[in-house]
Design a protein around this motif. Structure first.
Motif, PDB file in Angstrom:
ATOM      1  N   ASP A 271      19.850 102.172  28.897  1.00 21.38           N
ATOM      2  CA  ASP A 271      21.261 101.903  29.196  1.00 21.38           C
ATOM      3  C   ASP A 271      22.153 102.981  28.609  1.00 21.38           C
ATOM      4  O   ASP A 271      23.238 103.247  29.129  1.00 21.38           O
ATOM      5  CB  ASP A 271      21.677 100.544  28.633  1.00 21.38           C
ATOM      6  N   ARG A 284      24.375 103.501  31.848  1.00 19.44           N
ATOM      7  CA  ARG A 284      25.022 102.416  32.577  1.00 19.44           C
ATOM      8  C   ARG A 284      26.092 101.726  31.745  1.00 19.44           C
ATOM      9  O   ARG A 284      27.155 101.353  32.257  1.00 19.44           O
ATOM     10  CB  ARG A 284      23.953 101.406  33.041  1.00 19.44           C
ATOM     11  N   THR A 285      25.813 101.551  30.462  1.00 22.81           N
ATOM     12  CA  THR A 285      26.794 100.876  29.606  1.00 22.81           C
ATOM     13  C   THR A 285      28.076 101.687  29.498  1.00 22.81           C
ATOM     14  O   THR A 285      29.184 101.150  29.603  1.00 22.81           O
ATOM     15  CB  THR A 285      26.200 100.639  28.208  1.00 22.81           C
ATOM     16  N   ALA A 288      30.255 101.546  32.602  1.00 24.76           N
ATOM     17  CA  ALA A 288      31.010 100.294  32.667  1.00 24.76           C
ATOM     18  C   ALA A 288      32.224 100.332  31.736  1.00 24.76           C
ATOM     19  O   ALA A 288      33.308  99.830  32.077  1.00 24.76           O
ATOM     20  CB  ALA A 288      30.110  99.119  32.312  1.00 24.76           C
ATOM     21  N   THR A 292      36.509 100.245  32.680  1.00 24.30           N
ATOM     22  CA  THR A 292      37.589  99.515  32.039  1.00 24.30           C
ATOM     23  C   THR A 292      38.746 100.442  31.705  1.00 24.30           C
ATOM     24  O   THR A 292      39.913 100.150  32.000  1.00 24.30           O
ATOM     25  CB  THR A 292      37.079  98.822  30.764  1.00 24.30           C
ATOM     26  N   GLN A 306      37.166  91.651  34.011  1.00 24.59           N
ATOM     27  CA  GLN A 306      35.936  91.421  34.763  1.00 24.59           C
ATOM     28  C   GLN A 306      34.832  92.402  34.373  1.00 24.59           C
ATOM     29  O   GLN A 306      33.643  92.100  34.515  1.00 24.59           O
ATOM     30  CB  GLN A 306      36.207  91.537  36.261  1.00 24.59           C
ATOM     31  N   HIS A 307      35.223  93.600  33.867  1.00 21.45           N
ATOM     32  CA  HIS A 307      34.222  94.586  33.470  1.00 21.45           C
ATOM     33  C   HIS A 307      33.496  94.186  32.186  1.00 21.45           C
ATOM     34  O   HIS A 307      32.455  94.754  31.857  1.00 21.45           O
ATOM     35  CB  HIS A 307      34.870  95.958  33.278  1.00 21.45           C
ATOM     36  N   LYS A 309      32.112  91.345  31.479  1.00 19.07           N
ATOM     37  CA  LYS A 309      31.135  90.261  31.617  1.00 19.07           C
ATOM     38  C   LYS A 309      29.689  90.705  31.429  1.00 19.07           C
ATOM     39  O   LYS A 309      28.900  90.035  30.786  1.00 19.07           O
ATOM     40  CB  LYS A 309      31.314  89.602  32.983  1.00 19.07           C
ATOM     41  N   ASP A 310      29.341  91.833  32.000  1.00 18.07           N
ATOM     42  CA  ASP A 310      27.930  92.226  32.015  1.00 18.07           C
ATOM     43  C   ASP A 310      27.626  93.472  31.178  1.00 18.07           C
ATOM     44  O   ASP A 310      26.538  94.028  31.283  1.00 18.07           O
ATOM     45  CB  ASP A 310      27.482  92.468  33.465  1.00 18.07           C
ATOM     46  N   ILE A 311      28.577  93.924  30.365  1.00 17.13           N
ATOM     47  CA  ILE A 311      28.354  95.126  29.572  1.00 17.13           C
ATOM     48  C   ILE A 311      27.470  94.809  28.368  1.00 17.13           C
ATOM     49  O   ILE A 311      27.721  93.845  27.638  1.00 17.13           O
ATOM     50  CB  ILE A 311      29.690  95.736  29.083  1.00 17.13           C
ATOM     51  N   LYS A 312      26.441  95.623  28.159  1.00 19.61           N
ATOM     52  CA  LYS A 312      25.547  95.452  27.014  1.00 19.61           C
ATOM     53  C   LYS A 312      26.069  96.291  25.851  1.00 19.61           C
ATOM     54  O   LYS A 312      25.522  97.341  25.518  1.00 19.61           O
ATOM     55  CB  LYS A 312      24.130  95.873  27.392  1.00 19.61           C
TER      56      LYS A 312
END
Length: 396
Positions: A271, A284-285, A288, A292, A306-307, A309-312
């Motif tokens: 990631d 990927r992180t 994301a 934002t 909304q960004h 929600k799935d960020i690690k």
């Protein structure tokens, strides 16, 4: 009155411009510019800040009033160390050898590792500023040693980047440019196209906000030409191009480059890529997180939530985590219904990296704006405490 409002009034008066003349040059309404100057409205994005700076014919850094007066002891230590760092950057070219002996290579390498693995990821500005002058000097000495030349030059590229990034965040105008020139010289001596491309990205990324068109052109050039074996550079160049486009109000182009960066990130297994240490954190992180930031820049307001929600976030450095929470907080603070969550996000960012938050002009503007609302709405202790620690005076 905020830092920007105060400096706006001072510089506008110095230029001999009326408020109406300055507003026309900046492309915003006379009444809105007056509200900014009086501290009644915040400057909440790069496009507005840079438009006003261009109208006044100054760097955005001059308009922000950076470097800020230190609000905590660590910030005072950072500023005190910066004279030595500035002298080191300007006083020595790559290829020149300081005449004082360095410590053993193992000790120098240990400090270099600590810089990349601890100080930069945590945004410990004070410790970085204290370490960097001596680290640059010692790496210059070892760059002339055949046994350590390649490691020392690679180290110099990264240490100069750390210096330029720190100078940019603290607002030492001119020093980021010097640092990038030194990066370029070290990469040229290495003769490695991978490091030359990474330096070209840093040049675009650290370019002053007074020329976003040039920044965009340089970033696109890197995205198109960087060696394929290190996709991180192409990915970061697309993110820089996206920010440059967003700062010019070009949402479609910004989103195109975000999509290109996301596609590059899918070619990388983790990631967050560990290469190069602490310079890019591409993956990927980070894409994301940049979504934002760019969403806030484009005026998406609380919709940027909304960004989240799935960020690690646990996979990336504390510095980048703090950057995410700052930008999320800015977006949430822009709407009354989400202000409590916005303040919570800024406080979370401050707990992670206080110096990073305290020196962020847009965080300061957002907090100043919330103080004005708090005075009207009997706002809370947490907000006033954050403002005090940032050195943001209540609007009077």
């Amino acid at each position: 009155m905020t830092d920007v409002g105060r400096r706006l009034r001072e510089i506008r008066s110095w230029r001999g411009l009326t408020l109406r003349e300055a507003a026309g040059l900046a492309g915003i309404s006379y009444s809105y510019l007056g509200q900014i100057e009086r501290g009644e409205k915040p400057v909440d994005n790069r496009r507005m800040l840079e438009g006003i700076a261009t109208a006044l014919r100054v760097s955005p850094v001059e308009l922000t009033g950076k470097p800020y007066a230190p609000a905590i002891a660590a910030e005072a230590e950072t500023l005190a160390s910066f004279t030595a760092l500035g002298d080191m950057l300007t006083g020595w070219w790559v290829g020149e050898v300081p005449d004082t002996p360095p410590r053993p290579w193992e000790a120098v390498h240990a400090d270099f590792a600590r810089l990349n693995e601890d100080l930069r990821p945590r945004s410990d500005y004070a410790a970085q500023a204290a370490m960097l002058p001596e680290l640059v000097r010692e790496l210059l000495v070892y760059a002339a040693d055949a046994d350590h030349r390649e490691q020392a030059l690679t180290g110099l590229v990264q240490v100069y980047h750390a210096s330029g990034a720190l100078a940019a965040r603290l607002g030492f105008a001119g020093l980021p440019t010097v640092a990038v020139e030194r990066m370029h010289a070290a990469a040229a001596q290495l003769g490695d196209p991978v490091w030359v491309a990474a330096t070209a990205w840093a040049r675009a990324h650290l370019l002053s906000g007074t020329d976003r068109r040039r920044q965009y052109a340089l970033a696109v050039q890197v995205a198109d030409t960087a060696p394929r074996e290190r996709p991180e550079t192409r990915g970061m160049a697309n993110l820089t191009a996206a920010l440059a486009a967003a700062a010019q109000g070009d949402a479609d182009t910004a989103k195109t480059h975000l999509a290109e960066a996301a596609a590059v990130a899918e070619t990388i297994e983790p990631d967050v890529s560990p290469w190069p240490p602490s310079m890019m954190a591409f993956g990927r992180t980070n894409v994301a997180i940049w979504k934002t930031s760019i969403g806030v820049e484009l005026g998406d307001g609380a919709a940027v939530e909304q960004h989240a929600k799935d960020i690690k976030l646990e996979s990336i450095t504390v510095s980048r985590q703090a950057g995410f929470w700052v930008d999320l907080g800015r977006g949430l603070l822009s709407e009354r219904r989400t202000r409590e969550r916005g303040l919570a996000a800024l406080l979370r960012a401050e707990r992670l990296a206080p110096q990073q938050v305290h020196t962020n002009v847009f965080a300061r503007e957002a907090v100043g704006d919330q103080l004005r609302s708090a005075r009207r709405d009997a706002g809370g202790r947490e907000l006033r405490g954050l403002a005090w620690r940032m050195g943001v005076a209540p609007a009077g």
